[in-house]
Design a protein around this motif. Sequence first.
Motif, PDB file in Angstrom:
ATOM      1  N   LEU A  81       0.851  -1.187   0.000  1.00 50.02           N
ATOM      2  CA  LEU A  81       0.000   0.000   0.000  1.00 50.02           C
ATOM      3  C   LEU A  81       0.885   1.235   0.000  1.00 50.02           C
ATOM      4  CD1 LEU A  81      -2.420  -1.180   2.845  1.00 50.02           C
ATOM      5  CD2 LEU A  81      -2.837  -1.312   0.373  1.00 50.02           C
ATOM      6  N   CYS A  82       0.410   2.296  -0.656  1.00 51.65           N
ATOM      7  CA  CYS A  82       1.194   3.532  -0.606  1.00 51.65           C
ATOM      8  C   CYS A  82       0.893   4.279   0.683  1.00 51.65           C
ATOM      9  CB  CYS A  82       0.960   4.388  -1.856  1.00 51.65           C
ATOM     10  SG  CYS A  82      -0.559   5.355  -1.811  1.00 51.65           S
ATOM     11  N   ASP A  83       1.755   5.232   1.006  1.00 53.43           N
ATOM     12  CA  ASP A  83       1.616   5.927   2.289  1.00 53.43           C
ATOM     13  C   ASP A  83       0.440   6.897   2.318  1.00 53.43           C
ATOM     14  OD1 ASP A  83       3.738   4.578   3.197  1.00 53.43           O
ATOM     15  OD2 ASP A  83       5.119   6.283   3.355  1.00 53.43           O
ATOM     16  N   HIS A 113       7.311   4.161  -3.563  1.00 51.05           N
ATOM     17  CA  HIS A 113       7.024   5.114  -4.622  1.00 51.05           C
ATOM     18  C   HIS A 113       5.660   4.726  -5.186  1.00 51.05           C
ATOM     19  CE1 HIS A 113       7.247   7.193  -8.436  1.00 51.05           C
ATOM     20  NE2 HIS A 113       7.071   6.033  -9.044  1.00 51.05           N
ATOM     21  N   CYS A 114       4.729   5.685  -5.298  1.00 54.70           N
ATOM     22  CA  CYS A 114       3.390   5.344  -5.791  1.00 54.70           C
ATOM     23  C   CYS A 114       3.107   6.016  -7.133  1.00 54.70           C
ATOM     24  CB  CYS A 114       2.313   5.742  -4.792  1.00 54.70           C
ATOM     25  SG  CYS A 114       0.656   5.380  -5.423  1.00 54.70           S
ATOM     26  N   PRO A 115       3.036   5.225  -8.235  1.00 52.60           N
ATOM     27  CA  PRO A 115       2.724   5.809  -9.539  1.00 52.60           C
ATOM     28  C   PRO A 115       1.333   6.461  -9.551  1.00 52.60           C
ATOM     29  CG  PRO A 115       3.518   3.556  -9.783  1.00 52.60           C
ATOM     30  CD  PRO A 115       3.255   3.769  -8.325  1.00 52.60           C
ATOM     31  N   ALA A 116       0.398   5.932  -8.756  1.00 55.38           N
ATOM     32  CA  ALA A 116      -0.966   6.486  -8.762  1.00 55.38           C
ATOM     33  C   ALA A 116      -0.988   7.878  -8.132  1.00 55.38           C
ATOM     34  CB  ALA A 116      -1.915   5.551  -8.024  1.00 55.38           C
ATOM     35  N   CYS A 117      -0.211   8.084  -7.072  1.00 56.73           N
ATOM     36  CA  CYS A 117      -0.135   9.409  -6.435  1.00 56.73           C
ATOM     37  C   CYS A 117       0.851  10.305  -7.177  1.00 56.73           C
ATOM     38  CB  CYS A 117       0.328   9.296  -4.983  1.00 56.73           C
ATOM     39  SG  CYS A 117      -0.845   8.482  -3.906  1.00 56.73           S
ATOM     40  N   GLY A 118       1.767   9.680  -7.937  1.00 59.32           N
ATOM     41  CA  GLY A 118       2.811  10.449  -8.618  1.00 59.32           C
ATOM     42  C   GLY A 118       3.906  10.904  -7.668  1.00 59.32           C
ATOM     43  N   LEU A 161      -3.100   4.850   0.358  1.00 61.29           N
ATOM     44  CA  LEU A 161      -3.185   3.395   0.466  1.00 61.29           C
ATOM     45  C   LEU A 161      -3.598   2.726  -0.850  1.00 61.29           C
ATOM     46  CD1 LEU A 161      -3.553   4.599   3.467  1.00 61.29           C
ATOM     47  CD2 LEU A 161      -4.172   2.249   4.022  1.00 61.29           C
ATOM     48  N   HIS A 162      -3.054   3.244  -1.956  1.00 59.09           N
ATOM     49  CA  HIS A 162      -3.295   2.601  -3.242  1.00 59.09           C
ATOM     50  C   HIS A 162      -2.765   1.170  -3.214  1.00 59.09           C
ATOM     51  CE1 HIS A 162      -3.528   6.802  -5.067  1.00 59.09           C
ATOM     52  NE2 HIS A 162      -4.675   6.221  -5.355  1.00 59.09           N
ATOM     53  N   VAL A 163      -3.472   0.288  -3.886  1.00 59.34           N
ATOM     54  CA  VAL A 163      -3.033  -1.107  -4.015  1.00 59.34           C
ATOM     55  C   VAL A 163      -1.952  -1.155  -5.092  1.00 59.34           C
ATOM     56  CG1 VAL A 163      -3.777  -3.367  -4.858  1.00 59.34           C
ATOM     57  CG2 VAL A 163      -5.208  -2.099  -3.240  1.00 59.34           C
TER      58      VAL A 163
HETATM   59 ZN   LIG Z   1      -0.784   6.292  -3.923  1.00 57.06          ZN
END
Ligand SMILES: [Zn+2]
Length: 347
Positions: free
Chosen positions: A320-322, A341-346, A325-327
């Motif tokens: 999960l991202c910080d 590193h979360c690509p969804a949040c950028g 909490l993207h999967v």
């Molecule tokens: Zn994210």
Amino acid sequence: MPDPLAFTAQSLARRGALLEAEDGGEVLALLPPELSREMGLAEEVRLSAVGGGDVVACGLGTPLLEAVVGAARREVPVTAARMKREPSPKAGYARSLAERYVIRNGVAEVLEVAGGEATYLVAWLAYVAEADERHEGVVALGVHAQEGAVPDEGFIAACDVGAEGALAPWPESAVVPGAERWLARYAPEVEERVLRGVREATARRHARDYERMAAYYAAMVAEARAPRRRVDAAAMEAKVRHLVAERDSKLRDLADRFTLRVHTRLAAALWVAAPVARVRMRVRRRKGSRELELRLPAGAQVFDRLPCEGCLGTTERPALCDERLHVLCETCVPLASGRPHCPACGT
Ligand SMILES: [Zn+2]
Ligand SMILES: [Zn+2]
């Protein structure tokens, strides 16, 4: 084997052509304008197996029969069914799976386990891969129609329409808009997985033939440079240049011969209402939390793999991202330690 003339006539009739049997086994067909354009025929046309004069042939191997067969193939059968033979997944089994479900960098807690029904879209993709050899086959792929989670092979096997009595017709409109997008998202990866062995074997044969041909020409060039009789130096160089050019051209042909050309088409699709066990989970990471729903459809041994929110893949063991909490899948977050590193949040 069906009679090609009858087959062609019936196919044209199904698409709006008017037919009249004539003497001598010919068929007079009146085609709607659109069909006449598509088939490249006059609107009023005479057909026979062998053709001749202004009678169009539609026997085996004729362009018209090919066109009719091609058009029939493009009419993809799509149907909807409710799974009836498979027993509903057991809640106890779903719970025990859920209790062992791994969030790689967080914690999970089971909130609720319930039975129900979910809609899946299953597609059978027919592929042809051609280089020096030809390979063809069919591969099946399923998605949860709304959320794009990917069920395991046991579920796909349970959907196999060959299993008599396993499916009941499902008259209600089962179509979930947008489900095809999930299929399109996963299809390239499935195709790659199926063709990996073919690709590798083709590359090996290419490398082998390349080496043989390069060695053959290297020997020819060496021989040209050390002639047994005295040869004029300019003539020798011309011969070497000729050999090198011939070699390069042959190696290019080889590359072309071993380039795998892949053609995939949708052969059939099934909307299916399947019994599922649903598990609502609360997942936590640092101070954040969110709910996830896991589904175990009939026939499956494991939960549907969740779509990664950072790439086009899926995941069995999400991180999960910080922030939100993207999967995230194992490719997006290979190491569970540290700040992902979360690509969804950028970020
Ligand atoms: Zn994210
Ligand atoms: Zn990912």
